[in-house]
Write an enzyme that holds these catalytic residues in place. Structure first.
Site, PDB file in Angstrom:
ATOM      1  N   ARG A  41       0.806  -1.219   0.000  1.00 45.02           N
ATOM      2  CA  ARG A  41       0.000   0.000   0.000  1.00 45.02           C
ATOM      3  C   ARG A  41       0.846   1.279   0.000  1.00 45.02           C
ATOM      4  O   ARG A  41       0.415   2.307  -0.493  1.00 45.02           O
ATOM      5  CB  ARG A  41      -0.910   0.034   1.229  1.00 45.02           C
ATOM      6  CG  ARG A  41      -1.910  -1.113   1.313  1.00 45.02           C
ATOM      7  CD  ARG A  41      -3.057  -0.873   0.348  1.00 45.02           C
ATOM      8  NE  ARG A  41      -4.085  -1.895   0.450  1.00 45.02           N
ATOM      9  CZ  ARG A  41      -5.068  -1.884   1.339  1.00 45.02           C
ATOM     10  NH1 ARG A  41      -5.146  -0.931   2.233  1.00 45.02           N
ATOM     11  NH2 ARG A  41      -5.969  -2.833   1.340  1.00 45.02           N
ATOM     12  N   ASP A 145     -15.716  11.548   8.481  1.00 37.86           N
ATOM     13  CA  ASP A 145     -14.669  10.571   8.158  1.00 37.86           C
ATOM     14  C   ASP A 145     -13.357  11.222   8.575  1.00 37.86           C
ATOM     15  O   ASP A 145     -13.286  12.438   8.755  1.00 37.86           O
ATOM     16  CB  ASP A 145     -14.654  10.259   6.656  1.00 37.86           C
ATOM     17  CG  ASP A 145     -13.933   8.952   6.337  1.00 37.86           C
ATOM     18  OD1 ASP A 145     -14.606   7.930   6.120  1.00 37.86           O
ATOM     19  OD2 ASP A 145     -12.680   8.949   6.332  1.00 37.86           O
TER      20      ASP A 145
END
Ligand SMILES: C[S@@+](CC[C@H](N)C(=O)[O-])C[C@H]1O[C@@H](n2cnc3c(N)ncnc32)[C@H](O)[C@@H]1O
Length: 282
Positions: A41, A145
């Protein structure tokens, strides 16, 4: 350099530093066995910035005061995957159980507490408008978020046509504007729906400023990243923001078993704050 080579270059201490940073900043549990995930990632953002070791990447993230590097890190390590009407059983439950009980309420407040790119809060708003009558139009949804990048996407309310169920149900078209010209193949959520939602950045592992109490909180598919201790903290923090009788919805693949909390189990992935001194089970 390949992702595995980046990782070799970094060594165990780089992985530990990165895992500590992710845990302290976002509550991400990157214990043993996550080296592959970290390297696959982070390889791309590190290469894009010309940073060749995790130690240097951690130093870069910590030195960046804009918060952008932290957003880049969380976006790389977690998935923002979401969809309209995801886990439809929760939407069925709202219509069958919660909405009839909320009919007499004014100013219904709902919180979508890891809303990603907005599909969840827009699904909630459209469901409320469609099935809750005038109380639905007066409802307010807080959508939060940790990632400012997904919040920017969410606030636009602009989605490719294939984000929506196919064929598009007739009732949904009332709440969507079909794009023309260069927006052919896109839909934008109508302004009256967008106005019901307030987007904000909130990190669930930090203390959350006082808010009005919520009739329901959706905290779905984020707890999966947290260890048991963090899950417990987050669930209890959210429970404090629920009205008595209010619901907490978690993802169907997330279980609160083993997590100490004061909520009642209602059905899979659905919990309720007890009403003090009342036997009301609605
Ligand atoms: C898989 S998405 C879930 C979206 C939506 N709730 C759903 O179920 O479809 C997980 C979201 O959690 C957010 N997230 C991760 N850690 C977080 C934290 N500590 N506080 C708030 N949000 C977080 C990520 O940015 C991501 O957008």
């Amino acid at each position: 350099m390949s992702d595995m080579a980046t990782l070799r270059e970094s060594g165990a201490s780089g992985i530990q530093q990165l895992a500590r940073l992710a845990y302290e900043q976002f509550g991400l549990d990157l214990r043993e066995g996550k080296e592959g995930l970290i390297s696959s990632r982070l390889g791309k953002p590190m290469r894009a910035r010309g940073i060749e070791s995790l130690e240097k990447y951690c130093a870069f993230v910590q030195a960046d005061r804009s918060g952008e590097a932290l957003t880049e890190l969380i976006d790389a390590l977690t998935t923002n995957h979401t969809s309209f009407f995801r886990e439809s059983k929760h939407f069925d439950f709202l219509q069958e159980v919660a909405f009839p009980a909320w009919r007499r309420l004014r100013n219904i407040q709902i919180w979508s507490a890891a809303c990603s790119s907005g599909e969840e809060p827009y699904s909630l708003a459209m469901t409320m408008l469609e099935h809750l009558g005038p109380e639905g139009a007066g409802a307010q949804i807080l959508a939060t978020d940790i990632s400012t990048r997904v919040l920017l996407t969410a606030a636009k309310g602009l989605y490719p046509e294939d984000s929506f169920p196919k064929p598009l149900p007739g009732w949904l078209t009332k709440y969507l504007l079909r794009g023309r010209g260069s927006f052919e193949g896109w839909f934008q959520v109508k302004p009256n729906v967008r106005r019901m939602i307030q987007f904000e950045q909130v990190n669930l592992i930090r203390p959350i400023p006082t808010r009005p109490l919520f009739a329901a909180i959706f905290c779905r598919n984020v707890m999966i990243y947290f260890d048991r201790a963090t899950q417990e903290q987050v669930v209890n923090r959210l429970a404090a923001f629920l009205e008595p009788g209010g619901y907490l919805f978690v993802g169907h693949s997330e279980s609160l078993s083993g997590v100490r909390h004061s909520l009642e189990y209602v059905r899979p992935a659905t919990y309720r704050k007890p009403r003090v001194g009342a036997g009301d089970k609605s």
